[in-house]
Every structure is written in structure tokens, then in C-alpha cells.
Design an enzyme around this catalytic site. Structure first.
Site, short mmCIF file in Angstrom:
data_model
loop_
_atom_site.label_atom_id
_atom_site.label_comp_id
_atom_site.label_asym_id
_atom_site.label_seq_id
_atom_site.Cartn_x
_atom_site.Cartn_y
_atom_site.Cartn_z
N ALA A 108 0.83 -1.21 0.00
CA ALA A 108 0.00 0.00 0.00
C ALA A 108 0.87 1.25 0.00
O ALA A 108 0.62 2.20 -0.76
CB ALA A 108 -0.93 -0.01 1.21
N TYR A 109 1.89 1.25 0.85
CA TYR A 109 2.81 2.40 0.91
C TYR A 109 3.56 2.54 -0.41
O TYR A 109 3.70 3.64 -0.94
CB TYR A 109 3.78 2.19 2.07
N ALA A 110 4.04 1.41 -0.94
CA ALA A 110 4.77 1.45 -2.21
C ALA A 110 3.89 1.96 -3.35
O ALA A 110 4.34 2.75 -4.18
CB ALA A 110 5.30 0.04 -2.55
#
Length: 273
Positions: free
Chosen positions: A148-150
């Protein structure tokens, strides 16, 4: 009204990186508009004439417009915007609720979009620079449970590249900063995020547990935020800055990027099995 003073708008001012950036900038004669969603920004920065604390939620256009009105009372131009505000999510992209994905994109991507669009007139008035704080994950192959962060940082990289090429016609520089691990509260909280993800996972409890065991060593090797702050200062002041600054990326993750993808996939699976 501020005159003959270098001015910068910083989002995410309440975090450890934000504090380090502000300290370096004010030492170098910048006036900082320190914005954050946390109202504690007023108490933290109330006694310094070179810092103007401003409440701003980067996910709320009305909040950004109010911040714009406050800042334009003090200056007609900005020499820089530093988009630091961000959030971190840990969990499988096969399991995370869609609302969680929407939220991280709202903050890490669309928040930057909203701020830059609202404050562009002030940047144009000074021929200022825009600094978007990406991450090492913006150029690395996405790691498990960090997807999700990536996703948010991959998208931020694409946005930054397009914006850089477009604003070059207007004489505005757009610079990406890609930090590795730094000693901040966000880095500290990763262990608890892994624990919560493990608790809520139906399919990946064991790999998440294994991943959590590596985290104390990662934090131990994390770097002093001052290093990032001085990199940003250089990007703001050097005549010909780089397009992107990779700042202290994690050595193991960087090593994995040099391997064939199937090899790195196999090594990651083995480490988390």
C-alpha cells in the site's frame, strides 16, 4: 508582510523529520510556514518569529484553502514547498480494506497534488522550487506487506516526473527526495503496525511475524534526520539540483534490486517462511 525573506511551506511539520528540516532551514535564514493536521503545531512552534504554524489537513481542500488565506496574509510568494506529510500502512494488499488503500492515497499522493495546485501561484511569484518527499520504495520493487505504501510512492514518483516536465516550461524546478530508513516515530511504529497486521491477517500470520523480527535491527541502523534535512537544504539552494536525491537507502533492499527479480522473490520468501 514578509519581504526579502526566503519562505517555505512545509507539510507534516509535527514529525521528527519535519522538526529536523525546520531546524536546518531557520538556521539558514528561511521563514517556515509549518503546517500539520495536528493542532499541537501551534504550541510546538509558537515562540519563534521565523516559524509560522498553520493548521492544515492535506486531505481536505477547504482546510488547504484556509491555510492559503492565512499564508497569503504574510507573503505573496513562496521560494519552496516541501511535501513531507505522509502515512504508513502495513498489511497484505490481498487483505487490506479498500478504505485503507483510499486513505493512504489521499494523504501520500492526492494530498501532495492538492497542496501543489493550491500554492502554485505563490511558487510562480518567486520562481520557487517544489520538493516532493517520496521514498526508497518509490524506485524499489514493492516488498510484501508494504504494498500500500509502495503504491502511493510509485504514484507520487510518476506525478512528480510529469509535474517536473510540465513546470519546466514555467521555470519551476520539481525535485524528488527518496529517503531510506531514518530514526523517526513513523519508523518506530512499524513494529506495532506489523503486530496489528499479523493479528488481523487470515493468510499471512507467520510471514508477518517473521518480518516483525527483523525490525529492531532496521531501526538500529536507521539514520539521523539531520542528514535528510541537509540534503533538502542543498536541493533548495544549489543552482542545478538533481532530479532525484536517494538518501541513505536500506543496503539489503538495494542489494535485492540488483538481483534478477526471481532471485530476490525467492530470497524474500525464504526469509519470511
Amino acid at each position: 508582510m514578509l519581504k526579502n525573506t526566503k519562505t517555505v511551506l512545509l507539510t507534516g511539520a509535527m514529525g521528527g523529520l519535519g522538526a529536523a528540516i525546520i531546524n536546518v532551514l531557520i538556521k539558514n535564514k528561511w521563514h517556515v510556514f509549518a503546517t500539520d493536521i495536528n493542532s499541537g503545531v501551534f504550541d510546538k512552534y509558537k515562540d519563534n518569529d521565523t516559524i509560522t504554524p498553520v493548521l492544515m489537513d492535506v486531505t481536505n481542500l477547504n482546510s488547504i484553502e484556509k491555510a492559503f488565506a492565512i499564508i497569503t496574509e504574510q507573503t505573496r510568494g513562496l521560494d519552496a514547498i516541501i511535501n513531507l506529510a505522509g502515512m504508513l500502512v502495513v498489511g497484505s494488499v490481498a487483505e487490506l480494506p479498500i478504505e485503507t488503500i483510499e486513505k493512504i492515497l489521499e494523504v501520500n499522493l492526492l494530498g501532495v497534488y492538492r497542496v501543489n495546485q493550491q500554492f502554485l501561484p505563490l511558487i510562480l511569484n518567486r520562481k520557487g522550487r517544489i520538493i516532493n518527499i517520496s521514498s526508497e520504495t518509490g524506485w524499489q520493487t514493492a516488498a510484501p506487506f508494504n504494498g500500500a505504501y509502495a503504491m502511493s510512492k510509485y504514484a507520487l514518483e510518476a506525478y512528480s516526473d510529469a509535474l517536473r516536465r510540465e513546470l519546466s516550461f514555467l521555470g519551476i524546478l520539481v525535485i524528488k527526495i527518496q529517503p531510506g530508513p531514518f530514526k523517526t516515530e513513523m519508523t518506530k511504529q512499524v513494529e506495532s503496525l506489523f503486530s496489528n497486521a499479523e493479528k488481523n491477517s487470515s493468510f499471512f500470520k507467520n510471514p508477518l511475524n517473521k518480518g516483525r523480527r527483523y525490525l529492531p535491527e532496521v531501526y538500529k541502523k536507521a539514520h539521523d534526520p539531520k542528514i535528510l534535512a541537509y540534503t533538502i537544504l542543498r536541493a533548495l539552494t544549489i543552482r542545478k539540483p538533481k532530479i532525484a536525491y536517494s538518501v541513505k537507502p536500506d543496503k539489503m533492499r538495494s542489494f535485492l534490486e540488483k538481483l534478477p527479480v526471481k532471485w530476490s522473490d525467492a530470497l524474500i520468501k525464504k526469509a519470511l517462511s
